[in-house]
Design a protein around this motif. Sequence first.
Motif, mmCIF file in Angstrom:
data_model
loop_
_atom_site.group_PDB
_atom_site.id
_atom_site.type_symbol
_atom_site.label_atom_id
_atom_site.label_comp_id
_atom_site.label_asym_id
_atom_site.label_seq_id
_atom_site.Cartn_x
_atom_site.Cartn_y
_atom_site.Cartn_z
ATOM 1 N N ARG A 30 0.841 -1.197 0.000
ATOM 2 C CA ARG A 30 0.000 0.000 0.000
ATOM 3 C C ARG A 30 0.872 1.241 0.000
ATOM 4 O O ARG A 30 1.989 1.230 0.512
ATOM 5 C CB ARG A 30 -0.872 0.014 1.265
ATOM 6 N N TRP A 31 0.317 2.304 -0.581
ATOM 7 C CA TRP A 31 0.903 3.634 -0.407
ATOM 8 C C TRP A 31 0.226 4.169 0.842
ATOM 9 O O TRP A 31 -0.906 4.639 0.802
ATOM 10 C CB TRP A 31 0.628 4.516 -1.613
ATOM 11 N N LEU A 32 0.913 4.022 1.972
ATOM 12 C CA LEU A 32 0.329 4.286 3.282
ATOM 13 C C LEU A 32 1.104 5.397 3.964
ATOM 14 O O LEU A 32 2.249 5.204 4.367
ATOM 15 C CB LEU A 32 0.363 3.003 4.113
ATOM 16 N N THR A 33 0.488 6.575 4.035
ATOM 17 C CA THR A 33 1.155 7.703 4.676
ATOM 18 C C THR A 33 0.357 8.171 5.888
ATOM 19 O O THR A 33 -0.866 8.048 5.945
ATOM 20 C CB THR A 33 1.369 8.891 3.711
ATOM 21 N N LEU A 34 1.089 8.716 6.831
ATOM 22 C CA LEU A 34 0.516 9.237 8.069
ATOM 23 C C LEU A 34 0.961 10.675 8.251
ATOM 24 O O LEU A 34 1.973 11.096 7.681
ATOM 25 C CB LEU A 34 1.004 8.411 9.267
ATOM 26 N N VAL A 35 0.221 11.400 9.068
ATOM 27 C CA VAL A 35 0.606 12.763 9.438
ATOM 28 C C VAL A 35 0.418 12.935 10.939
ATOM 29 O O VAL A 35 -0.353 12.215 11.568
ATOM 30 C CB VAL A 35 -0.210 13.843 8.682
ATOM 31 N N SER A 36 1.101 13.912 11.454
ATOM 32 C CA SER A 36 0.958 14.250 12.863
ATOM 33 C C SER A 36 -0.420 14.856 13.096
ATOM 34 O O SER A 36 -0.872 15.707 12.323
ATOM 35 C CB SER A 36 2.043 15.256 13.260
ATOM 36 N N LYS A 37 -1.067 14.439 14.180
ATOM 37 C CA LYS A 37 -2.373 15.043 14.509
ATOM 38 C C LYS A 37 -2.206 16.517 14.840
ATOM 39 O O LYS A 37 -3.151 17.289 14.750
ATOM 40 C CB LYS A 37 -3.037 14.295 15.662
ATOM 41 N N ASP A 38 -0.982 16.923 15.198
ATOM 42 C CA ASP A 38 -0.696 18.316 15.530
ATOM 43 C C ASP A 38 -0.260 19.140 14.325
ATOM 44 O O ASP A 38 -0.066 20.343 14.432
ATOM 45 C CB ASP A 38 0.400 18.386 16.599
ATOM 46 N N TRP A 39 -0.066 18.459 13.166
ATOM 47 C CA TRP A 39 0.417 19.159 11.976
ATOM 48 C C TRP A 39 -0.082 18.402 10.752
ATOM 49 O O TRP A 39 0.695 17.839 9.987
ATOM 50 C CB TRP A 39 1.933 19.246 12.010
ATOM 51 N N GLU A 40 -1.389 18.405 10.559
ATOM 52 C CA GLU A 40 -2.004 17.611 9.505
ATOM 53 C C GLU A 40 -1.585 18.029 8.103
ATOM 54 O O GLU A 40 -1.667 17.222 7.171
ATOM 55 C CB GLU A 40 -3.534 17.640 9.639
ATOM 56 N N ASP A 41 -1.125 19.254 7.921
ATOM 57 C CA ASP A 41 -0.644 19.710 6.619
ATOM 58 C C ASP A 41 0.877 19.602 6.510
ATOM 59 O O ASP A 41 1.466 20.050 5.528
ATOM 60 C CB ASP A 41 -1.072 21.156 6.362
ATOM 61 N N GLY A 42 1.495 18.996 7.521
ATOM 62 C CA GLY A 42 2.944 18.854 7.531
ATOM 63 C C GLY A 42 3.412 17.660 6.714
ATOM 64 O O GLY A 42 2.638 17.042 5.978
ATOM 65 N N PRO A 43 4.686 17.327 6.822
ATOM 66 C CA PRO A 43 5.244 16.195 6.072
ATOM 67 C C PRO A 43 4.515 14.891 6.393
ATOM 68 O O PRO A 43 4.051 14.675 7.508
ATOM 69 C CB PRO A 43 6.691 16.123 6.547
ATOM 70 N N GLU A 44 4.434 14.028 5.381
ATOM 71 C CA GLU A 44 3.809 12.724 5.553
ATOM 72 C C GLU A 44 4.880 11.685 5.874
ATOM 73 O O GLU A 44 6.000 11.759 5.371
ATOM 74 C CB GLU A 44 3.069 12.322 4.281
ATOM 75 N N LEU A 45 4.527 10.728 6.698
ATOM 76 C CA LEU A 45 5.394 9.613 7.042
ATOM 77 C C LEU A 45 4.923 8.408 6.239
ATOM 78 O O LEU A 45 3.808 7.924 6.433
ATOM 79 C CB LEU A 45 5.313 9.326 8.546
#
Length: 131
Positions: free
Chosen positions: A39-54
């Motif tokens: 999968r192309w599975l990315t996450l983001v910080s709940k504190d920075w939803e527009d920030g870099p994806e993991l």
Amino acid sequence: MKVTIISIPVRDQEKAMKFYTEKLGFLVKKDEPLGGGNRWLTLVSKDWEDGPELLLEPGPNHFEPCRVYQDALLEAGYPYTQFDVDSVDAEYERLTKLGVDFSVKPTKMGNVKFAVLNDTCGNNIQLVEYL
């Protein structure tokens, strides 16, 4: 130029997604099938939803040098990456109550406090608080 995606190798994307969302508190941003169970599975910080994806990258399952590198870092106790937190002590307490294993308890060194946890997917992750 800016960083938009950071990749972390994981051996089981589903297990990694559960750990990173349920324990660490990240949010799923993208989850798209790529075929072959990947999968192309990315996450983001709940504190920075527009920030870099993991990106939870299944690289160790498909590329032996990735697996060897990941194993070497884990065995040596080196963190694969670092996440900044407001309070290492608070995160340590919260995460240990959730059953997260730490190889390094909160430790002060110079102008930072850090701790190192095992993400259960082949990586040590360092939490850092700037003092």
